[in-house]
Scaffold this active site. Structure first.
Site, short mmCIF file in Angstrom:
data_model
loop_
_atom_site.label_atom_id
_atom_site.label_comp_id
_atom_site.label_asym_id
_atom_site.label_seq_id
_atom_site.Cartn_x
_atom_site.Cartn_y
_atom_site.Cartn_z
CD GLU A 153 -3.00 1.11 2.35
OE1 GLU A 153 -3.80 1.80 2.36
OE2 GLU A 153 -2.81 0.19 3.25
N GLY A 293 3.18 2.51 10.28
CA GLY A 293 3.25 1.89 11.58
C GLY A 293 2.94 0.16 11.42
CB ALA A 294 1.06 -1.96 11.73
CG MET A 295 0.12 -3.43 4.83
SD MET A 295 -1.05 -1.93 4.33
CE MET A 295 -1.87 -2.82 3.34
CD GLU A 296 -4.89 -1.94 5.79
OE1 GLU A 296 -5.47 -1.19 4.75
OE2 GLU A 296 -3.98 -1.51 6.46
CG ASN A 297 -0.11 -6.74 4.06
OD1 ASN A 297 -0.25 -5.89 3.21
ND2 ASN A 297 0.81 -6.69 5.04
CD GLU A 330 -2.77 -1.63 10.72
OE1 GLU A 330 -3.44 -1.82 9.71
OE2 GLU A 330 -2.34 -0.50 11.08
CG HIS A 333 -7.63 -1.54 8.08
ND1 HIS A 333 -8.60 -0.87 7.48
CD2 HIS A 333 -6.68 -0.90 8.56
CE1 HIS A 333 -7.90 0.58 7.61
NE2 HIS A 333 -6.76 0.45 8.12
CD GLU A 352 -5.75 3.61 6.80
OE1 GLU A 352 -6.04 3.51 7.97
OE2 GLU A 352 -5.41 2.52 6.11
#
Length: 907
Positions: A153, A293-297, A330, A333, A352
């Site tokens: 992303e 900070g982080a990613m919601e894959n 996350e 999400h 978001e």
């Protein structure tokens, strides 16, 4: 979809079908994209089957089968691709000749003639992306501390393989991941594990399948030598979900809090919104090098270690709270962002803003309290978002255009976006908001939609006209609400006026629908005579009538309770009225707010006056009296410790600067810091004995085990607030007190606060604490980050000299975003030295940005933000900051990320 046959076997064709396409595309010139220009693609990707082969030398090879359905038979197939070497291209198994495709300006175009007569077809691509080890942008496929990982992303997937790298194209993904077993014993992908096994030559593979359609930005893989902890969660419907949290082996003892937080989040989403986890497996991986900070894959969240790892000796209470909140964010999400995603990136706040609102609600319920969390969230909005909304980078929560999408992961899109979502709940009530959410998922599960679709669901579920509410998505800037009123014949007439300042490309603004929560207090007793009501301000000026009980002679209004809308409130209230509200208001937020307004008023009067004695400033006596009452209440246990800690702190320098700039003044930021410090010292001088008594009363009981309960966090928060006050004089007593806490600290929360206060005073004990803290860190990266940050933010005479020395420290690494942010971000927060009148602080930041431009364009653009605010400062500082921006603009190869921020800052 094919799990192993198609994509894996495609490796065989590469030597025959390279078409000599060895050259990669050159970076295109910056191009502005507009929301109004959205058009659906002529072909839709339905299935993606990938084989990613990671070689021992770190080179990756990616073979992808993309199954398309044709919507426009005459359309070329247009795919995104950045820094890719083409090894081969095939359509339905037939190699493409060179005259059937073109790769230029980061776009691969397959000519319509190559697809003639095909309603459905398979494109197979064989590419070599940038070597992960050399991918310092940390976008796409890269390597962090020996671990292969991805960040897609917003537009990183195109750096791995060719694709329709846009959020409205949702496909089913299958991944076959191959690597050296000794280097990468752990192979992870999205969704559910299907199969795995050994291959020749000491290699192995794993196949992962995501059963849900998703856009390419949610793709993820991880391969490396990782440790982990595991658990399970049983959903409300009885399904068992396997949970795993991974990190480097040395950090496994710091993963428990993240697991606890994940299970809390899963339970909360079921209870609050009826949303269950929809996968058999849910994994989280912590990596050291991460831009965000982080990613919601989907099913494979990738986190910055700073938001995953925690134990008492390395993490502060704030770290624990942030980890809990971001783990929740996350996970949430999974529905608000994954199951229902954005049609295009202009709609980013759809996922978001909504998900920030959800994580805030989660933290308020499982954390300290709703009031404490609300104050924390509003402080963040005022401290950063209001400034952004008043500057050259101001944009609506749904932008109308962008050059680099990465530049719009902003506090406006996130935090102001969350405030807009919160206003739906204020207007509709919690039950009405839940009805709207239910309808939103019922209508749009599995779709890529728009902010208008969300607004329509809220309106239709509640039978309410929300057409005017769209203006919150269309207009930038922070609205100003003026309030005035009077009591006449048992009716309080409250007049509200609204206006929004001009912002770039929006000189005129229309009235918004603003929910204003209001209550009335009896001016004598403080009793609430009119409970909270929601007034809907829809016109430029409106008068509302509130009936009060018979016999009420005078009232004090409590306006904008709970910060019911992200606006600047202007209301003429005396110092005594503010002190009254600070002591009596039944709304916890407005009680705190009254004290903040009183504190800001005194600091501003001292700043603008000619006197040197802060205690002699008009209004100080009233402020001091209110301050003393807070201390007394805290001593008696009659006020929540966290609320007391917030109440005892003056408004931040950032908030004070923003308020002054909003009033039209050019600001000397160093003078603001000095004025705030003088008022703080005067308050301490007036109440030192009682503050010291409260500090001693809050000492941790001997032998008490560390915990992160709300009560324990609140006690430590207030004790540290007291220490901060007692150290304001920077005298010998302050040094002794801070050093005693540092030496006897039982957790990082106590230790870090004491260290930071000592660093800001200087001297032998500060130097001893500096050395001890570093040795105690024992190479723990996150603790060393804290060390850099504290030293960079210390207000000492030779601050910049120290920062330059730290930049040359063996542990400093510009390529690591956490380490870079710790040093450079710490210095930017050091207002007296970053804003030093000679411009040396600006020049230092300018040099950092130039270094980052090619190394990590996203970070370069983000670090430019402070310089973009140049217009709010005094003329000399304006010239110096602008000069740095002009230098950056003239760089020979300025990235599109940096180009956009700099050009807008100078317009």
């Amino acid at each position: 979809p094919r799990l192993s046959g198609g994509a894996a076997s495609a490796l065989a064709f590469s030597t025959e079908a390279t078409c000599e396409a060895e050259a990669t595309a050159t970076p295109p010139a910056p191009v502005e994209k507009f929301r109004k220009d959205y058009t659906p693609p002529g072909h839709w990707t339905k299935d993606v089957s990938m084989t990613v082969s990671l070689a021992a030398d770190g080179v990756a090879r990616v073979v992808t089968e993309l199954t398309f359905e044709t919507a426009d038979a005459g359309a070329d197939l247009v795919l995104d691709g950045e820094d890719l070497k083409i090894n081969g291209l095939m359509v339905d198994g037939t190699p493409l000749s060179e005259d059937m495709y073109n790769y230029a300006d980061e776009v691969l175009t397959i000519k319509a003639a190559a697809l003639a007569g095909k309603d459905k077809f398979v494109l197979t691509t064989d590419v070599t992306p940038t070597k992960p080890e050399e991918n310092t942008q940390l976008s796409g496929l890269y390597r962090s501390s020996g671990v292969f990982c991805t960040q897609c992303e917003a537009e990183g997937f195109r750096r791995i393989t060719f694709a329709q790298d846009r959020p409205d194209v949702m496909s089913r993904f299958t991944l076959r991941l191959e690597a050296e077993k000794s280097d990468c014993p752990v192979l992870l992908g999205n969704g559910n594990y299907v199969e795995g096994g050994d291959l020749d030559g000491g290699r192995h593979y794993a196949v992962w399948e995501d059963p849900w359609v998703k856009p390419s930005y949610l793709f993820a893989l991880v391969a490396g030598d990782l440790g982990s902890i595991s658990d399970t969660y049983t959903t409300t419907s009885g399904r068992t979900v396997s949970l795993g949290i991974y990190s480097e082996h040395a950090n496994v003892d710091q993963l428990d809090h993240a697991m606890i937080s994940l299970k809390k989040a899963m339970k909360w989403d079921e209870d609050a919104f009826g949303l269950e986890c929809d996968l058999d497996t849910y994994n989280v991986v912590a990596v050291n090098d991460f831009n965000m900070g982080a990613m919601e894959n989907k099913g494979l969240n990738i986190f910055n270690t700073a938001l995953t790892l925690a134990k008492p000796s390395t993490a502060t209470d704030l770290d624990y709270e942030r980890i809990e909140g971001v783990i929740g964010h996350e996970y949430f999400h999974n529905w608000t962002g994954n199951r229902v995603t954005c049609r295009d990136w202009f709609q980013l706040t759809l996922k978001e803003g909504l998900t920030v609102f959800r994580d805030q609600a989660f933290s308020a319920e499982v954390g300290s309290s709703e009031a404490v969390k609300r104050i924390e969230d509003v402080k963040a909005v005022r401290g950063r978002q209001f400034a952004e909304d008043a500057g050259p980078l101001a944009h609506p929560i749904r932008p109308e255009s962008y050059i680099a999408m990465d530049n719009f992961y902003t506090v406006t899109v996130y935090e102001k976006g969350a405030e807009v979502i919160r206003m739906y709940q204020v207007l509709l009530g919690k039950e009405g908001f839940r009805k709207g959410m239910d309808l939103y998922f019922e209508r749009h599960d599995g779709q890529a939609v728009t902010c208008d679709d969300f607004r329509a669901a809220m309106a239709d579920a509640n039978g309410k006209d929300l057409e005017q509410f769209e203006r919150w998505y269309l207009q930038a800037g922070t609205p100003v609400v003026e309030a005035s009123g009077k009591l006449e014949g048992g009716v309080y007439k409250l007049t509200l006026k609204q206006s929004t300042p001009a912002t770039p490309k929006q000189p005129e603004k229309l009235p918004l629908l603003i929910p204003v929560e209001v209550g009335l207090l009896d001016a004598e007793s403080g009793a609430e005579v009119v409970a909270t009501q929601v007034l809907e301000l829809t016109e430029a000026e409106q008068t509302f009538e509130l009936s009060v009980p018979a016999g009420t002679e005078a009232v004090v209004p409590s306006v904008l309770r709970g910060f019911s809308a992200p606006v600047r409130l202007q209301i003429d209230q005396t110092d005594d009225e503010l002190a009254f509200l600070a002591a009596k208001d039944t709304d916890s937020f407005n009680r705190w707010e009254a004290g903040q307004r009183l504190g800001a008023r005194v600091v501003t009067k001292f700043l603008e006056g000619a006197g040197e004695d802060a205690a002699a400033t008009e209004g100080f006596a009233v402020l001091s009296g209110a301050f003393g009452e807070i201390v007394d209440l805290a001593l008696g246990g009659d006020l929540d410790n966290s609320l007391a800690a917030f109440a005892l702190a003056l408004p931040s320098s950032a908030t004070l600067i923003d308020d002054l700039a909003a009033s039209g003044k050019l600001v000397d930021p160093v003078a603001v810091v000095d004025a705030r410090g003088a008022v703080k010292k005067a308050l301490v001088a007036a109440h030192r004995e009682k503050i010291a008594e409260l500090y001693a009363q809050l000492a941790p009981p001997a032998g008490e085990a560390f915990d992160v309960s709300a009560a324990s966090i609140s006690r430590r928060r207030l004790r540290n607030a007291c220490l901060d006050l007692l150290c304001a004089p920077k005298d010998e007593a302050a040094v002794d007190l801070a050093y005693a806490q540092f030496a006897g600290a039982t957790c990082m929360t106590e230790k870090l606060t004491a260290f930071a206060l000592l660093a800001g005073i200087g001297g032998e004990k500060a130097e001893a604490a500096k050395n001890t803290f570093y040795v105690d860190a024992n190479d723990d990266a996150l603790v060393v980050n804290k060390w850099f940050s504290v030293l960079a933010s210390a207000d000492v005479d030779d601050a910049l000299v120290r920062v330059e020395a730290l930049k040359a420290h063996p542990d400093f690494n510009m390529k690591n975003p956490n380490r870079m942010r710790s040093l450079v971000g710490g210095f930017i927060a050091n207002t007296p030295h970053f804003h030093k009148e000679d411009g040396s602080g600006y020049a230092f930041l300018g040099s950092i940005i130039q270094d980052l431009n090619t190394l990590n364009p996203q970070m370069a653009a983000r670090m430019t933000g402070p310089l973009s605010q140049w217009r709010r400062y005094d003329e000399k500082r304006q010239e110096l900051m602008k000069a740095e921006l002009l230098k950056i603009k003239e760089l020979p190869e300025v990235s599109k990320d940096l180009f956009e921020v700099v050009t807008k800052s100078l317009e």
